[in-house]
Write a protein that holds these residues in place. Structure first.
Motif, PDB file in Angstrom:
ATOM      1  N   ASN A  36      32.235  48.408  51.078  1.00  0.00           N
ATOM      2  CA  ASN A  36      33.216  48.678  50.032  1.00  0.00           C
ATOM      3  C   ASN A  36      33.007  47.854  48.762  1.00  0.00           C
ATOM      4  N   LYS A  95      31.457  45.779  56.124  1.00  0.00           N
ATOM      5  CA  LYS A  95      31.851  44.814  55.080  1.00  0.00           C
ATOM      6  C   LYS A  95      32.169  43.451  55.695  1.00  0.00           C
ATOM      7  N   MET A 131      43.112  57.217  52.902  1.00  0.00           N
ATOM      8  CA  MET A 131      43.573  56.154  53.803  1.00  0.00           C
ATOM      9  C   MET A 131      45.079  56.283  53.990  1.00  0.00           C
ATOM     10  N   ARG A 133      35.960  56.098  59.653  1.00  0.00           N
ATOM     11  CA  ARG A 133      35.350  54.870  59.092  1.00  0.00           C
ATOM     12  C   ARG A 133      35.940  53.689  59.855  1.00  0.00           C
ATOM     13  N   VAL A 134      35.129  53.118  60.746  1.00  0.00           N
ATOM     14  CA  VAL A 134      35.666  52.104  61.649  1.00  0.00           C
ATOM     15  C   VAL A 134      34.908  50.788  61.503  1.00  0.00           C
ATOM     16  N   GLY A 135      35.648  49.710  61.252  1.00  0.00           N
ATOM     17  CA  GLY A 135      35.050  48.385  61.109  1.00  0.00           C
ATOM     18  C   GLY A 135      35.400  47.457  62.253  1.00  0.00           C
ATOM     19  N   SER A 136      36.636  46.950  62.260  1.00  0.00           N
ATOM     20  CA  SER A 136      36.989  45.859  63.178  1.00  0.00           C
ATOM     21  C   SER A 136      36.842  46.220  64.652  1.00  0.00           C
ATOM     22  N   ARG A 194      37.915  40.785  60.867  1.00  0.00           N
ATOM     23  CA  ARG A 194      37.289  40.148  59.719  1.00  0.00           C
ATOM     24  C   ARG A 194      38.059  38.885  59.323  1.00  0.00           C
ATOM     25  N   VAL A 214      31.836  50.471  59.494  1.00  0.00           N
ATOM     26  CA  VAL A 214      32.158  49.720  58.273  1.00  0.00           C
ATOM     27  C   VAL A 214      31.775  48.253  58.471  1.00  0.00           C
ATOM     28  N   ILE A 217      32.403  53.080  50.177  1.00  0.00           N
ATOM     29  CA  ILE A 217      33.773  53.493  50.508  1.00  0.00           C
ATOM     30  C   ILE A 217      34.837  52.735  49.715  1.00  0.00           C
ATOM     31  N   MET A 275      40.656  55.045  60.677  1.00  0.00           N
ATOM     32  CA  MET A 275      40.062  53.713  60.741  1.00  0.00           C
ATOM     33  C   MET A 275      40.352  53.146  62.142  1.00  0.00           C
ATOM     34  N   SER A 276      40.116  51.852  62.344  1.00  0.00           N
ATOM     35  CA  SER A 276      40.283  51.279  63.688  1.00  0.00           C
ATOM     36  C   SER A 276      41.656  51.581  64.299  1.00  0.00           C
TER      37      SER A 276
HETATM   38  C1  PLP Z   1      37.680  48.310  55.681  1.00  0.00           C
HETATM   39  C2  PLP Z   1      37.753  49.775  55.546  1.00  0.00           C
HETATM   40  C3  PLP Z   1      37.717  50.606  56.663  1.00  0.00           C
HETATM   41  C4  PLP Z   1      37.646  50.080  58.108  1.00  0.00           C
HETATM   42  O1  PLP Z   1      38.774  49.376  58.438  1.00  0.00           O
HETATM   43  P1  PLP Z   1      39.006  48.855  59.963  1.00  0.00           P
HETATM   44  O2  PLP Z   1      40.472  48.733  60.062  1.00  0.00           O
HETATM   45  O3  PLP Z   1      38.299  47.548  60.054  1.00  0.00           O
HETATM   46  O4  PLP Z   1      38.442  49.873  60.861  1.00  0.00           O
HETATM   47  C5  PLP Z   1      37.774  51.968  56.470  1.00  0.00           C
HETATM   48  N1  PLP Z   1      37.847  52.507  55.239  1.00  0.00           N
HETATM   49  C6  PLP Z   1      37.867  51.748  54.135  1.00  0.00           C
HETATM   50  C7  PLP Z   1      37.946  52.408  52.806  1.00  0.00           C
HETATM   51  C8  PLP Z   1      37.824  50.360  54.249  1.00  0.00           C
HETATM   52  O5  PLP Z   1      37.853  49.610  53.140  1.00  0.00           O
END
Ligand code: PLP
Length: 222
Positions: free
Chosen positions: A48, A27, A155, A213-216, A222, A25, A69, A197-198
């Protein structure tokens, strides 16, 4: 710039089963940061916001698979329809109709996930099981030939209570099974449970996630 994207990505990939897809992810992250992940071999990214996705996409390699997403407004579907690999956040019939229309205009089929509201927080979007069944039973849905429902997304509540997170993911896995049995038993494409997620991907995988779905954890806070 945040360093260590490739290391974070490799560490995470070592930690998850090879069968679980990883949506990175990206964003709020720069094209340079995305390229760090790309150069480490990653091809699947999630955004997103439509404006952000369409700003980045033309500047980045064409073999990136982009998953949308976030909450999707009907009037913005046309901007991502030409290239988006999957829309994970379908939460109403109206937006699915528009995705179908824009997919058709682009001469393609767009894979979609139905997003469910599984969290106790009421801040998150998503369908209930009853709403999804109404959508899937509708004549309008039956007339759509340019979308492919590939599974479910959800989520969990943002909490340290992993018992609660487990219950919420278990609920999504159960929704997937119900829909598979009642509407998609002969549809092999209906196969994805996008959850985790993370902070909760390990629990999600334990409860049957096929796509996290992994971002941070990859790109830093962020
Ligand atoms: C931001 C987001 C993520 C990732 O979140 P992290 O906590 O940074 O891993 C996953 N799914 C959706 C829908 C998001 O908006």
């Amino acid at each position: 710039m945040h360093m260590g994207v490739a290391e974070n990505l490799m560490g995470l990939k070592k930690d998850i089963p090879g069968t679980v897809k990883l949506v990175a992810v990206s964003k709020t992250k720069s094209e340079a940061e995305i390229m760090e992940a790309y150069n480490a071999g990653h091809r699947l990214f999630g955004e997103n916001k439509v404006q952000e996705m369409i700003a980045k996409q033309p500047n980045l390699p064409a073999d990136i698979q982009w998953h949308f997403i976030g909450h999707l407004q009907t009037n913005k579907v046309k901007f991502i329809a030409p290239f988006v690999a999957m829309i994970e956040s379908v939460d109403r019939l109206k937006v699915l109709k528009e995705i179908n229309k824009q997919a058709k205009a682009n001469n393609r089929t767009i894979p979609c996930l139905l997003q469910f509201h599984i969290a106790e927080e009421d801040t998150k979007f998503g369908l209930s099981l009853a709403e999804a069944e109404e959508l899937l039973a509708s004549e309008e849905y039956r007339q759509m030939h340019n979308i492919s429902i590939s599974g479910v997304m959800g989520m969990a509540t943002y909490t340290d209570d992993m018992g609660q997170v487990t219950r919420e993911f278990r609920n999504l896995a159960s929704i997937f099974s119900t829909l598979k049995t009642n509407y998609f038993s002969k549809v092999s494409a209906f196969s994805e449970i996008s959850m985790g997620m993370s902070g909760d991907y390990a629990v999600a995988i334990k409860e049957g996630s096929t796509m996290i779905r992994v971002g941070s954890l990859i790109f830093g806070e962020r």
